[in-house]
Design an enzyme around this catalytic site. Structure first.
Site, PDB file in Angstrom:
ATOM      1  CG  HIS A  17     -36.821 -44.659 -82.529  1.00  0.00           C
ATOM      2  ND1 HIS A  17     -36.179 -43.334 -82.672  1.00  0.00           N
ATOM      3  CD2 HIS A  17     -36.370 -44.842 -81.199  1.00  0.00           C
ATOM      4  CE1 HIS A  17     -35.185 -43.062 -81.769  1.00  0.00           C
ATOM      5  NE2 HIS A  17     -35.542 -44.060 -80.774  1.00  0.00           N
ATOM      6  CG  HIS A  19     -35.472 -48.428 -77.766  1.00  0.00           C
ATOM      7  ND1 HIS A  19     -34.189 -48.624 -78.077  1.00  0.00           N
ATOM      8  CD2 HIS A  19     -35.745 -47.205 -78.003  1.00  0.00           C
ATOM      9  CE1 HIS A  19     -33.501 -47.633 -78.317  1.00  0.00           C
ATOM     10  NE2 HIS A  19     -34.429 -46.462 -78.520  1.00  0.00           N
ATOM     11  CG  HIS A 197     -30.763 -43.781 -81.130  1.00  0.00           C
ATOM     12  ND1 HIS A 197     -31.012 -45.109 -81.535  1.00  0.00           N
ATOM     13  CD2 HIS A 197     -31.781 -43.557 -79.979  1.00  0.00           C
ATOM     14  CE1 HIS A 197     -32.246 -45.386 -81.034  1.00  0.00           C
ATOM     15  NE2 HIS A 197     -32.779 -44.543 -80.042  1.00  0.00           N
ATOM     16  CD  GLU A 200     -32.480 -39.378 -77.239  1.00  0.00           C
ATOM     17  OE1 GLU A 200     -31.199 -40.234 -77.714  1.00  0.00           O
ATOM     18  OE2 GLU A 200     -33.207 -39.694 -76.850  1.00  0.00           O
ATOM     19  CG  ASP A 278     -37.088 -43.353 -77.739  1.00  0.00           C
ATOM     20  OD1 ASP A 278     -36.590 -44.368 -78.023  1.00  0.00           O
ATOM     21  OD2 ASP A 278     -36.732 -42.355 -77.308  1.00  0.00           O
TER      22      ASP A 278
HETATM   23  N1  ADE Z   1     -32.177 -46.565 -75.456  1.00  0.00           N
HETATM   24  C1  ADE Z   1     -33.437 -46.499 -75.325  1.00  0.00           C
HETATM   25  N2  ADE Z   1     -33.983 -45.464 -75.356  1.00  0.00           N
HETATM   26  C2  ADE Z   1     -33.085 -44.488 -75.888  1.00  0.00           C
HETATM   27  C3  ADE Z   1     -33.078 -43.439 -76.317  1.00  0.00           C
HETATM   28  N3  ADE Z   1     -34.008 -42.582 -76.279  1.00  0.00           N
HETATM   29  N4  ADE Z   1     -31.711 -42.854 -76.695  1.00  0.00           N
HETATM   30  C4  ADE Z   1     -30.823 -43.625 -76.731  1.00  0.00           C
HETATM   31  N5  ADE Z   1     -30.903 -44.849 -76.299  1.00  0.00           N
HETATM   32  C5  ADE Z   1     -31.823 -45.515 -75.906  1.00  0.00           C
HETATM   33 ZN    ZN Z   2     -34.453 -44.440 -79.209  1.00  0.00          ZN
END
Ligand code: ADE
Ligand code: ZN
Length: 357
Positions: A17, A19, A197, A200, A278
């Site tokens: 996970h 980005h 996702h 969260e 993340d």
């Molecule tokens: N894009 C980048 N980080 C994210 C996150 N933590 N939750 C949702 N979208 C994202």
């Molecule tokens: Zn994320």
């Protein structure tokens, strides 16, 4: 003369996970801003970093999308990918399944060809140099809606060989996974892996939808599952991997303090938890920093940390399960001892990592 013991090497792990746009460190952001003539509204890297005081997912996303304006050409994406792999390798990462946000770049007029060429070159060169295998997962921006996601998937299919799966990210609340049923069904027909996702900031119902409507094979974050005991039993019984990101949860106020970071509770419930970073450039640490914080703040012992690292290989798409597509960019196997020993309910455990050929 006695020498101080060398610090222990970080445990080998997979990162599931991450980005890639969230690895844009302030220093690199300013170098790219200068290279591309894209002004940033900060005096320098320190002032940019000082702006990383988030109050919610939305407050983070606004800055994240604004700062990625400096990414314009293939070489920028290649530099970003290589920089991440260098940092990740130093933190014990041997395999990374990496998210990117094609729509965020298309919306700024950056051709998908530049994004794909740059990421492809950066991951190939960085993977070789730092000894990390990689796979790319294209995320749809849920706040851009289902039609935008379908259009994005069609464009991505020109690069089908470069991606192993699709995901769903960006602002969660108000954009339930079921809106994206059609695009995820189309991705499944293409043999792409599916992750999302969910849970969260959004409610447990979004996790149910990600599983049952989208066919998600992993849930990204998913920490709010604990509010629904029936859902927890389902996730545990099916050993659905959850890609938990503790430092992110704290920085985005998903958790108010370490006492609210539910990693212990999730493990005790029998969930297949993995630990990830993340958007590490924004959240104060890369993946091993998350592991170390769990040891320090929650008192997780070495055996538990090793279990979490083993889970990351087990939850990766290195070990194909029934119906899973063959990821064609996965190159190196998990190190010995990191593969699961016993079969899991989905039959993934014990499957040797795919030989890239
Ligand atoms: N894009 C980048 N980080 C994210 C996150 N933590 N939750 C949702 N979208 C994202
Ligand atoms: Zn994320």
């Amino acid at each position: 003369m006695t020498r101080a013991p060398l610090p222990a090497a970080p445990v080998p792990k997979a990162e599931l996970h991450l980005h890639i746009e969230g690895t844009l460190e302030p220093g690199l952001a300013f170098r790219l801003a200068e290279r591309n003539g894209v002004p940033l509204p900060y005096a320098g890297p320190a002032e940019l970093a000082a702006a990383y005081a988030f109050t919610s997912l939305r407050s983070f996303l606004d800055l994240y999308y604004a700062t990625m304006a400096v990414l314009r050409r293939a070489g920028d994406f290649a530099d970003l990918a290589q920089a991440y792999l260098g940092r990740a390798a130093a933190q014990g990462v041997r395999h990374a399944e990496i998210f990117f946000d094609p729509q965020a770049h298309l919306a700024r007029g950056v051709p998908l060809a530049e994004v794909m060429r740059g990421l492809g070159e950066g991951l190939a060169a960085g993977g070789e140099r730092f000894g990390v295998s990689t796979g790319l997962i294209a995320c749809f921006l849920r706040d851009s809606g289902p039609a935008g996601a379908l259009d994005c998937l069609h464009q991505l299919l020109d690069y089908r060989g470069q991606i192993i799966g699709v995901g769903l990210d960006s602002a969660e609340v108000g954009y339930p996974p079921e809106l994206f049923a059609d695009v995820f069904a189309a991705a499944a027909r293409e043999g792409l892996h599916r992750v999302a996702h969910a849970g969260e900031e959004g409610p447990p119902g979004y996790i149910w939808q990600a599983l049952d409507v989208l066919g998600a094979e992993r849930i990204d974050h998913g920490v709010r599952c604990l509010e629904d005991p029936v859902l927890v039993r389902r996730l545990a019984a099916d050993q659905v991997p959850l890609t938990v990101c503790p430092l992110s949860n704290l920085r985005l106020r998903v958790a108010r303090s370490w006492a609210d970071v539910p990693v212990r509770e999730m493990l005790e419930a029998g969930l297949l938890v993995t630990i990830n970073s993340d958007d590490p450039a924004y959240f104060g640490g890369y993946v091993d920093d998350n592991f170390q914080a769990l040891a320090r703040e929650l008192g997780l012992d070495d055996d538990t940390l090793r279990q979490l690292a083993a889970n990351s290989f087990r939850a990766s798409f290195l070990a194909p399960g029934p119906g899973r597509a063959a990821p064609d960019r996965l190159r190196r196997a998990a190190p010995d001892g990191q593969r699961p020993a016993a079969p899991d309910p989905q039959g993934r455990a014990g499957t040797p990592a795919r030989d890239p050929g």
